[in-house]
Scaffold this motif. Structure first.
Motif, PDB file in Angstrom:
ATOM      1  N   VAL A  44       9.282  -2.391  -4.150  1.00 39.94           N
ATOM      2  CA  VAL A  44       8.082  -3.035  -3.623  1.00 39.94           C
ATOM      3  C   VAL A  44       7.279  -3.627  -4.773  1.00 39.94           C
ATOM      4  O   VAL A  44       6.883  -2.920  -5.701  1.00 39.94           O
ATOM      5  CB  VAL A  44       7.203  -2.042  -2.830  1.00 39.94           C
ATOM      6  N   MET A  46       3.952  -4.908  -5.934  1.00 41.83           N
ATOM      7  CA  MET A  46       2.595  -4.590  -5.489  1.00 41.83           C
ATOM      8  C   MET A  46       1.562  -5.593  -5.996  1.00 41.83           C
ATOM      9  O   MET A  46       1.394  -5.742  -7.197  1.00 41.83           O
ATOM     10  CB  MET A  46       2.203  -3.202  -5.999  1.00 41.83           C
ATOM     11  N   TYR A  49      -1.048  -1.851   1.702  1.00 46.12           N
ATOM     12  CA  TYR A  49       0.030  -1.282   0.888  1.00 46.12           C
ATOM     13  C   TYR A  49      -0.080   0.234   0.813  1.00 46.12           C
ATOM     14  O   TYR A  49       0.939   0.923   0.855  1.00 46.12           O
ATOM     15  CB  TYR A  49       0.046  -1.921  -0.507  1.00 46.12           C
ATOM     16  N   LEU A  97       2.964   2.561   2.024  1.00 45.13           N
ATOM     17  CA  LEU A  97       3.621   3.521   1.134  1.00 45.13           C
ATOM     18  C   LEU A  97       3.396   4.961   1.571  1.00 45.13           C
ATOM     19  O   LEU A  97       4.239   5.820   1.307  1.00 45.13           O
ATOM     20  CB  LEU A  97       3.170   3.304  -0.305  1.00 45.13           C
ATOM     21  N   HIS A 142       9.821   4.402  -1.745  1.00 39.95           N
ATOM     22  CA  HIS A 142      10.017   3.118  -2.433  1.00 39.95           C
ATOM     23  C   HIS A 142       9.579   3.161  -3.894  1.00 39.95           C
ATOM     24  O   HIS A 142       8.478   3.615  -4.191  1.00 39.95           O
ATOM     25  CB  HIS A 142       9.204   2.015  -1.742  1.00 39.95           C
ATOM     26  N   THR A 193       7.974   1.187  -6.988  1.00 37.07           N
ATOM     27  CA  THR A 193       6.970   0.134  -6.964  1.00 37.07           C
ATOM     28  C   THR A 193       6.737  -0.428  -8.358  1.00 37.07           C
ATOM     29  O   THR A 193       6.837   0.290  -9.366  1.00 37.07           O
ATOM     30  CB  THR A 193       5.631   0.661  -6.411  1.00 37.07           C
ATOM     31  N   VAL A 218       1.275   2.799  -8.645  1.00 37.86           N
ATOM     32  CA  VAL A 218       2.563   2.131  -8.770  1.00 37.86           C
ATOM     33  C   VAL A 218       3.353   2.802  -9.884  1.00 37.86           C
ATOM     34  O   VAL A 218       2.799   3.422 -10.788  1.00 37.86           O
ATOM     35  CB  VAL A 218       2.394   0.612  -9.026  1.00 37.86           C
TER      36      VAL A 218
END
Length: 179
Positions: A118, A120, A139, A143, A149, A151, A173
């Motif tokens: 992903v 971001m 987001y 998440l 995922h 990021t 992230v």
């Protein structure tokens, strides 16, 4: 300089508005190269990207390269307070959507790769991966619902701060790249 999120958002928006198109293109090219060389990119089969809006890092070239590299590419589409990633075979099949942000014209197919990388977006980041988004929480909710995922975020150097204020629902992230 410690600011609350609202003041920080306004400050970063002003800095972004001051960017020249040349500065945006130069930083975007550099960040595309960093992203395409990153191990998270190489491991990914699917990229959940985003399409640039206003003075964001330009993501068109990296998404197109991901497609050329045989990866699936999906970008977000907003439905009320929910965001879904729609697979996109043709990056020109987009139109202004939620908040005038480019999003797919089609409503499907909806992507369903629980390990997709992903990309971001955000207004500010720190080296620990904390981020301040645009305030919609899309987001963070995505998440929280799909926590597996990896990021990665791309930002201009002035968006990378020493520390940003966080709240318990903020999801950091894994990696921040800047130029």
């Amino acid at each position: 300089m410690i600011m609350d999120k609202k003041a920080l958002r306004a400050h970063i928006r002003q800095l972004k508005l001051a960017l020249s198109q040349d500065a945006i293109c130069t930083a975007s090219k550099n960040l595309t190269e960093q992203f395409l060389a990153h191990p998270l990119y190489h491991r990914a089969k699917t990229i959940y990207g985003y399409l640039p809006y206003n003075q964001e890092v330009l993501t068109w070239a990296l998404l197109e390269q991901a497609r050329k590299d045989g990866k699936q590419v999906a970008v977000p589409k907003v439905y009320d307070d929910e965001m879904r990633f729609i697979l996109l075979d043709d990056l020109s099949q987009v139109a202004p959507g939620y908040a005038s942000i480019p999003e797919p014209i089609a409503d499907g197919p909806v992507a369903s790769d629980p390990t997709a990388l992903v990309l971001m977006p955000g207004l500010a980041f720190d080296r620990e991966g904390h981020r301040i988004g645009y305030g919609g929480g899309f987001y963070d909710r995505f998440l929280a619902a799909e926590p597996g995922h990896p990021t990665i975020a791309l930002c201009y150097e002035f968006q990378l701060l020493e520390h940003i204020p966080t709240e318990e629902f903020d999801i950091p992230v894994d990696c921040v790249l800047w130029a």
